[in-house]
Enzyme design. Structure first.
Site, mmCIF file in Angstrom:
data_model
loop_
_atom_site.group_PDB
_atom_site.id
_atom_site.type_symbol
_atom_site.label_atom_id
_atom_site.label_comp_id
_atom_site.label_asym_id
_atom_site.label_seq_id
_atom_site.Cartn_x
_atom_site.Cartn_y
_atom_site.Cartn_z
ATOM 1 N N ARG A 154 0.857 -1.182 0.000
ATOM 2 C CA ARG A 154 0.000 0.000 0.000
ATOM 3 C C ARG A 154 0.886 1.221 0.000
ATOM 4 O O ARG A 154 1.681 1.401 0.915
ATOM 5 C CB ARG A 154 -0.842 0.010 1.283
ATOM 6 C CG ARG A 154 -2.216 -0.448 1.070
ATOM 7 C CD ARG A 154 -3.146 -0.290 2.223
ATOM 8 N NE ARG A 154 -2.724 0.352 3.434
ATOM 9 C CZ ARG A 154 -3.564 0.650 4.423
ATOM 10 N NH1 ARG A 154 -4.844 0.377 4.308
ATOM 11 N NH2 ARG A 154 -3.145 1.203 5.519
ATOM 12 N N THR A 186 -0.920 7.486 -0.944
ATOM 13 C CA THR A 186 -2.217 7.352 -1.621
ATOM 14 C C THR A 186 -3.082 6.248 -1.026
ATOM 15 O O THR A 186 -4.279 6.199 -1.288
ATOM 16 C CB THR A 186 -2.012 7.025 -3.110
ATOM 17 O OG1 THR A 186 -1.404 5.729 -3.193
ATOM 18 C CG2 THR A 186 -1.111 8.043 -3.800
ATOM 19 N N ASP A 211 0.084 -3.061 12.325
ATOM 20 C CA ASP A 211 0.669 -3.403 11.022
ATOM 21 C C ASP A 211 1.073 -4.874 11.043
ATOM 22 O O ASP A 211 2.049 -5.261 11.705
ATOM 23 C CB ASP A 211 1.877 -2.508 10.751
ATOM 24 C CG ASP A 211 2.388 -2.685 9.321
ATOM 25 O OD1 ASP A 211 2.660 -3.852 8.930
ATOM 26 O OD2 ASP A 211 2.494 -1.693 8.602
ATOM 27 N N ASP A 215 4.730 -5.820 9.860
ATOM 28 C CA ASP A 215 5.742 -5.434 10.852
ATOM 29 C C ASP A 215 5.709 -6.351 12.063
ATOM 30 O O ASP A 215 6.757 -6.766 12.573
ATOM 31 C CB ASP A 215 5.512 -3.987 11.304
ATOM 32 C CG ASP A 215 6.038 -2.979 10.284
ATOM 33 O OD1 ASP A 215 6.740 -3.391 9.345
ATOM 34 O OD2 ASP A 215 5.724 -1.784 10.430
#
Ligand code: PRP
Ligand code: URA
Length: 208
Positions: free
Chosen positions: A101, A105, A197, A200
């Protein structure tokens, strides 16, 4: 259509994987364990054929899976779900979609694509722990269908209504299975409460 796998064993593990104090080793183990349960549900409708097996006592009417299974992790976080599904269906083939991603944006950017030919005529299982805006999943489904896949299910750990709606609008034939359908997205397009996340946390690239 999104199906929530609301089993106590899954929900117990989800409580631990969400916890900010859970480190990457345990996070990986839990992702594997949760994936196995959610995929078990997702494969409920897979095609089977009737066969006869000779037991030591008598012939037994049995069923075996009768489709080529192709698991498609979305890189990178989807790799954290691969071990779990392969424990369930060890003969499955594996294809890969590389997407990230864009931080500005929030749109998915494709950087890798490699599928076994069995996506045509077989059953594809797209895996990614987070279905947030749904942009990455829709992009993966577009790539798979453009390469000839027809029968596809999506398995994630956490999703939210916005992501489910985007996938449903673009690919109404694709079923989604999840261990959680959370409330919403925040301004960074993270799922709330979610689990942070996933890439991560799986691979130890964050502070936790
Ligand atoms: C995360 C996640 C999904 C995507 C979900 O990947 O693993 O692929 O974001 O967001 P979306 O539904 O809004 O598209 P990320 O882009 O962080 O890449 P990574 O797996 O390499 O960490
Ligand atoms: N990607 C993640 O890893 N987590 C989210 O909540 C959203 C996108």
């Amino acid at each position: 259509m999104a199906t929530l796998v609301d089993h106590p064993c899954v929900q117990h593990k989800l409580a631990i994987i969400r916890d900010v104090e859970t480190g990457h080793k345990r996070f990986r183990e839990l992702a594997t364990e949760i994936t196995k349960f959610v995929c078990y549900e997702a494969l409920k409708h897979v095609r089977t054929k009737e066969i006869t097996v000779e037991t030591p006592v008598a012939p037994a009417a049995c069923r075996k899976i009768d489709t080529d299974l192709v698991v498609v992790p979305i890189l990178r976080a989807g790799v954290g779900m691969l071990e779990g599904i392969l424990e369930l269906v060890p003969t499955a083939r594996v294809g890969f979609v590389g997407l990230y991603r864009d931080e500005e944006t929030k749109q998915p950017v494709t950087y890798y694509e490699r599928f076994p030919p069995q996506i045509r005529g077989g059953t594809c299982i797209v895996i990614d722990p987070m279905l947030a805006t749904g942009g990455s999943t829709v992009a993966a489904l577009d790539l798979l269908k453009n390469s000839g896949a027809e029968d596809i299910v999506v398995v994630c750990i956490v999703t939210c209504p916005e992501g489910v709606e985007l996938v449903e609008a673009a690919h109404p034939d694709v079923r989604i299975y999840a261990a959680a359908i959370d409330d919403r997205l925040n301004e960074k397009k993270y799922i709330v409460p979610g689990l942070g996340d996933a890439g991560d946390r799986l691979f130890g690239t964050s502070h936790h």
